[in-house]
Scaffold this motif. Structure first.
Motif, PDB file in Angstrom:
ATOM      1  N   THR A 129      39.001 -20.363 -22.561  1.00 42.01           N
ATOM      2  CA  THR A 129      39.569 -20.218 -21.234  1.00 42.01           C
ATOM      3  C   THR A 129      40.673 -19.176 -21.252  1.00 42.01           C
ATOM      4  OG1 THR A 129      39.081 -22.533 -20.743  1.00 42.01           O
ATOM      5  CG2 THR A 129      40.683 -21.438 -19.337  1.00 42.01           C
ATOM      6  N   HIS A 158      42.042  -8.885 -16.871  1.00 37.59           N
ATOM      7  CA  HIS A 158      41.149  -9.897 -17.439  1.00 37.59           C
ATOM      8  C   HIS A 158      39.689  -9.580 -17.125  1.00 37.59           C
ATOM      9  CE1 HIS A 158      44.393 -12.258 -18.875  1.00 37.59           C
ATOM     10  NE2 HIS A 158      44.800 -12.701 -17.700  1.00 37.59           N
ATOM     11  N   THR A 215      36.451  -9.096 -19.713  1.00 39.85           N
ATOM     12  CA  THR A 215      35.426 -10.137 -19.752  1.00 39.85           C
ATOM     13  C   THR A 215      34.123  -9.780 -19.040  1.00 39.85           C
ATOM     14  OG1 THR A 215      36.443 -11.151 -17.783  1.00 39.85           O
ATOM     15  CG2 THR A 215      37.111 -12.000 -19.944  1.00 39.85           C
ATOM     16  N   ILE A 216      34.131  -8.779 -18.163  1.00 40.12           N
ATOM     17  CA  ILE A 216      32.927  -8.410 -17.422  1.00 40.12           C
ATOM     18  C   ILE A 216      32.332  -7.136 -18.007  1.00 40.12           C
ATOM     19  CG2 ILE A 216      31.997  -7.738 -15.177  1.00 40.12           C
ATOM     20  CD1 ILE A 216      34.197  -9.358 -13.854  1.00 40.12           C
ATOM     21  N   ILE A 232      28.321 -13.537 -12.809  1.00 37.91           N
ATOM     22  CA  ILE A 232      29.689 -13.969 -12.550  1.00 37.91           C
ATOM     23  C   ILE A 232      29.624 -14.972 -11.417  1.00 37.91           C
ATOM     24  CG2 ILE A 232      31.995 -13.286 -11.803  1.00 37.91           C
ATOM     25  CD1 ILE A 232      29.681 -10.702 -13.296  1.00 37.91           C
ATOM     26  N   LEU A 252      39.762 -18.275 -15.052  1.00 34.35           N
ATOM     27  CA  LEU A 252      38.610 -17.563 -15.604  1.00 34.35           C
ATOM     28  C   LEU A 252      38.163 -18.304 -16.846  1.00 34.35           C
ATOM     29  CD1 LEU A 252      40.212 -15.312 -13.966  1.00 34.35           C
ATOM     30  CD2 LEU A 252      39.052 -13.693 -15.432  1.00 34.35           C
ATOM     31  N   GLN A 253      36.864 -18.482 -16.975  1.00 30.27           N
ATOM     32  CA  GLN A 253      36.340 -19.244 -18.105  1.00 30.27           C
ATOM     33  C   GLN A 253      35.021 -18.652 -18.558  1.00 30.27           C
ATOM     34  OE1 GLN A 253      36.053 -23.425 -17.323  1.00 30.27           O
ATOM     35  NE2 GLN A 253      34.679 -23.797 -19.034  1.00 30.27           N
ATOM     36  N   HIS A 254      34.893 -18.408 -19.861  1.00 32.37           N
ATOM     37  CA  HIS A 254      33.622 -17.972 -20.415  1.00 32.37           C
ATOM     38  C   HIS A 254      32.638 -19.132 -20.339  1.00 32.37           C
ATOM     39  CE1 HIS A 254      35.112 -14.133 -21.914  1.00 32.37           C
ATOM     40  NE2 HIS A 254      36.175 -14.763 -22.376  1.00 32.37           N
ATOM     41  N   ASP A 285      27.544 -16.690 -16.522  1.00 33.36           N
ATOM     42  CA  ASP A 285      27.992 -16.363 -17.874  1.00 33.36           C
ATOM     43  C   ASP A 285      29.517 -16.303 -17.925  1.00 33.36           C
ATOM     44  OD1 ASP A 285      25.339 -15.675 -19.226  1.00 33.36           O
ATOM     45  OD2 ASP A 285      25.273 -14.413 -17.438  1.00 33.36           O
ATOM     46  N   LEU A 286      30.113 -16.070 -16.755  1.00 31.79           N
ATOM     47  CA  LEU A 286      31.563 -16.075 -16.605  1.00 31.79           C
ATOM     48  C   LEU A 286      31.881 -16.801 -15.305  1.00 31.79           C
ATOM     49  CD1 LEU A 286      34.387 -14.980 -17.578  1.00 31.79           C
ATOM     50  CD2 LEU A 286      34.018 -13.080 -15.983  1.00 31.79           C
ATOM     51  N   SER A 287      32.829 -17.721 -15.358  1.00 31.53           N
ATOM     52  CA  SER A 287      33.202 -18.504 -14.188  1.00 31.53           C
ATOM     53  C   SER A 287      34.575 -18.069 -13.677  1.00 31.53           C
ATOM     54  CB  SER A 287      33.251 -19.997 -14.527  1.00 31.53           C
ATOM     55  OG  SER A 287      32.036 -20.435 -15.080  1.00 31.53           O
TER      56      SER A 287
END
Length: 208
Positions: free
Chosen positions: A8, A26, A30-31, A100, A117-119, A137-139
């Motif tokens: 997280t 971020h 992450t994206i 996403i 944001l959470q993987h 895949d990413l929240s």
């Protein structure tokens, strides 16, 4: 959080100074903007608290500079009634996109306004005891109100100001991250022959 075992990223409050810039930082990390992306903005315009996803989807879709496909807007929401069908349709695609998933959530009173944001996947409907398929895949989640009691009623009586403010910061953070990604690629192309020190100076000067 839905699954504490997943990595997280530190929460960002929508009112804190530089929230949009920090979110973009971020998102850049992450994206994978060079990969096929799909933004799934979950929620409904029939509930002020649950409208976070559709608000973000509409804002992103309205920006012609944002090139990625978006499912879930105020006009065509992605919600409990069509989520299963949508997830199945995505899995049937030959080239699987990086998804996403964006949704509102409930939490502690002191956490209202935080953006998480959470993987890993998002579990829509968990706050209101609905069993829906995981997605993403990413929240990206925004805490819009207090959870733990009469969640559906709480979402329906959430202040629209809080929901729209969080949605605006998330959407602007995503748009800024995409613009910064393009700018970084531009400098990479024009300075490919430069040494690492020069590149670090350019990055600092343009992205601080």
């Amino acid at each position: 959080m839905d699954n504490p075992s997943l990595q997280t990223i530190p929460a960002i409050h929508y009112e804190q100074t530089g929230a949009v810039w920090q979110l973009s930082e971020h998102f850049l990390l992450t994206i994978p903007f060079n990969s096929p992306l799909l933004f799934c903005c979950i929620g409904t315009d029939r509930s002020t608290g649950d409208a976070l996803g559709p608000l973000i989807g509409s804002q992103l879709q309205g920006d012609f500079a944002f090139p990625f496909p978006i499912i879930g807007t105020l006009e065509k929401p992605l919600h409990a009634l069509n989520l299963q069908e949508t997830v199945e349709g995505i899995h049937q695609q030959i080239e699987q996109p990086f998804i996403i998933a964006i949704d509102a959530c409930l939490g502690e009173e002191r956490a209202i306004g935080q953006i998480l944001l959470q993987h890993g996947p998002l579990y829509p409907g968990r706050a209101v005891k609905k069993k829906l398929p995981p997605i993403g895949d990413l929240s990206i989640k925004g805490i819009v109100n207090v959870g733990g009691y009469m969640e559906t009623t709480v979402l329906q009586n959430t202040r629209l100001h809080v929901t729209t403010s969080i949605a605006d910061k998330i959407a602007r953070g995503l748009l800024l991250a995409w613009q910064r990604h393009l700018l970084k690629g531009k400098y990479n192309r024009h300075n490919h022959s430069n040494n690492q020190n020069t590149w670090q100076q350019i990055r600092y000067a343009d992205f601080r």
